[in-house]
Design a protein around this motif. Structure first.
Motif, mmCIF file in Angstrom:
data_model
loop_
_atom_site.group_PDB
_atom_site.id
_atom_site.type_symbol
_atom_site.label_atom_id
_atom_site.label_comp_id
_atom_site.label_asym_id
_atom_site.label_seq_id
_atom_site.Cartn_x
_atom_site.Cartn_y
_atom_site.Cartn_z
ATOM 1 N N ARG A 18 0.822 -1.212 0.000
ATOM 2 C CA ARG A 18 0.000 0.000 0.000
ATOM 3 C C ARG A 18 0.856 1.261 0.000
ATOM 4 N NH1 ARG A 18 -3.319 -2.743 3.865
ATOM 5 N NH2 ARG A 18 -2.391 -1.478 5.543
ATOM 6 N N GLN A 24 0.429 1.595 -6.364
ATOM 7 C CA GLN A 24 -0.856 2.260 -6.191
ATOM 8 C C GLN A 24 -1.295 2.978 -7.463
ATOM 9 O OE1 GLN A 24 -0.349 4.864 -2.825
ATOM 10 N NE2 GLN A 24 -1.027 3.325 -1.358
ATOM 11 N N THR A 116 -4.016 -8.645 -1.393
ATOM 12 C CA THR A 116 -4.108 -7.301 -1.976
ATOM 13 C C THR A 116 -4.757 -7.348 -3.354
ATOM 14 O OG1 THR A 116 -2.113 -6.593 -0.787
ATOM 15 C CG2 THR A 116 -2.799 -5.272 -2.684
#
Length: 259
Positions: A18, A24, A116
């Protein structure tokens, strides 16, 4: 095997991912691109090809296929970053005492990447369902979304994660291993689907695993414009197009023809 160690490593790996701005950025851009592509291909106003909306599985299949491509890029980036962090870690880490075994460490790291990607996959599916229900003429069924997740998205996630971990372990140079993985991704997109009628096509590019199989297909020749019959003759013949005026004749046993 200590499950608590695995959960701890998984949680920290998710945090590292993250915090990776490149990951991202690509994930966000990819999700937006998938949404815009599906909207342009399968929404009510934009759909130009009937086969893109004809079946209940049309929208979920396109979503799954596009996400597996994005998923491939993100897995390569996540695994490469994991190996890069290990390579550039402080040399004292190698001699420090660790509570987790190597097996727990690998499983925890892998689960961090997998969970994720599963979250991103869920976001992609929700956006596709929104288009499907509110902005598409394609008939909606929930089953194709579940079917394609079990048969395409999740198996592809496990396969590519394992392949990336194995490649980065065998090829110590991070740049070369990443290059190899991206080359494999391109080959899997353009060459592998052509081998043995798609036998090795793990993404199912050619749609060889349909959730709603086509039972029949209709082919109709293009009707050219021509000089039409006048209304009286058209009513008598049953068509205004002379080329479609093909009377039916039944043959009797004696050989006579009757219209």
């Amino acid at each position: 095997m200590n499950l608590q160690n695995i959960r701890t490593i998984t949680r920290y790996e998710r945090k590292f991912i993250r915090r990776n701005t490149v990951f991202q950025g690509i994930a966000l851009l990819g999700l937006i691109t998938i949404f815009l592509l599906q909207h342009s291909l399968q929404s009510k106003e934009q759909a130009s090809y009937w086969f893109m909306i004809a079946l209940p599985s049309s929208v979920p299949f396109v979503n799954t296929y596009l996400f597996t491509i994005l998923q491939s890029v993100l897995i390569i980036l996540a695994v490469s970053e994991w190996r890069r962090r290990e390579k550039h870690a402080d040399t004292l880490v190698a001699i420090q005492t660790k509570n987790a075994s190597n097996t727990e460490y690998i499983i925890g790291k892998s689960m961090g990447i997998i969970t994720t990607l599963l979250i991103l996959n869920a976001i992609s599916i929700v956006s596709a369902v929104g288009i499907h229900i509110f902005d598409s003429d394609s008939p909606f069924q929930l089953f194709p979304y579940i079917f394609y997740w079990f048969t395409l998205s999740f198996p592809t996630l496990l396969f590519l994660t394992g392949l990336s971990i194995l490649t980065t372990a065998l090829v110590r140079n991070g740049g070369i291993s990443m290059l190899f993985l991206f080359i494999f991704m391109l080959v899997s997109l353009y060459y592998i689907p052509t081998l043995q009628h798609g036998l090795f096509d793990f993404r199912c590019k050619n749609g060889n695993v349909p959730a709603a199989p086509v039972l029949a297909m209709v082919q109709a020749p293009v009707q050219p414009w021509e000089t039409l019959y006048d209304p009286e003759k058209a009513l008598r013949e049953g068509t205004v197009f002379p080329s479609l005026d093909q009377p039916f004749y039944a043959a009797e046993k004696g050989g006579g023809l009757h219209g």
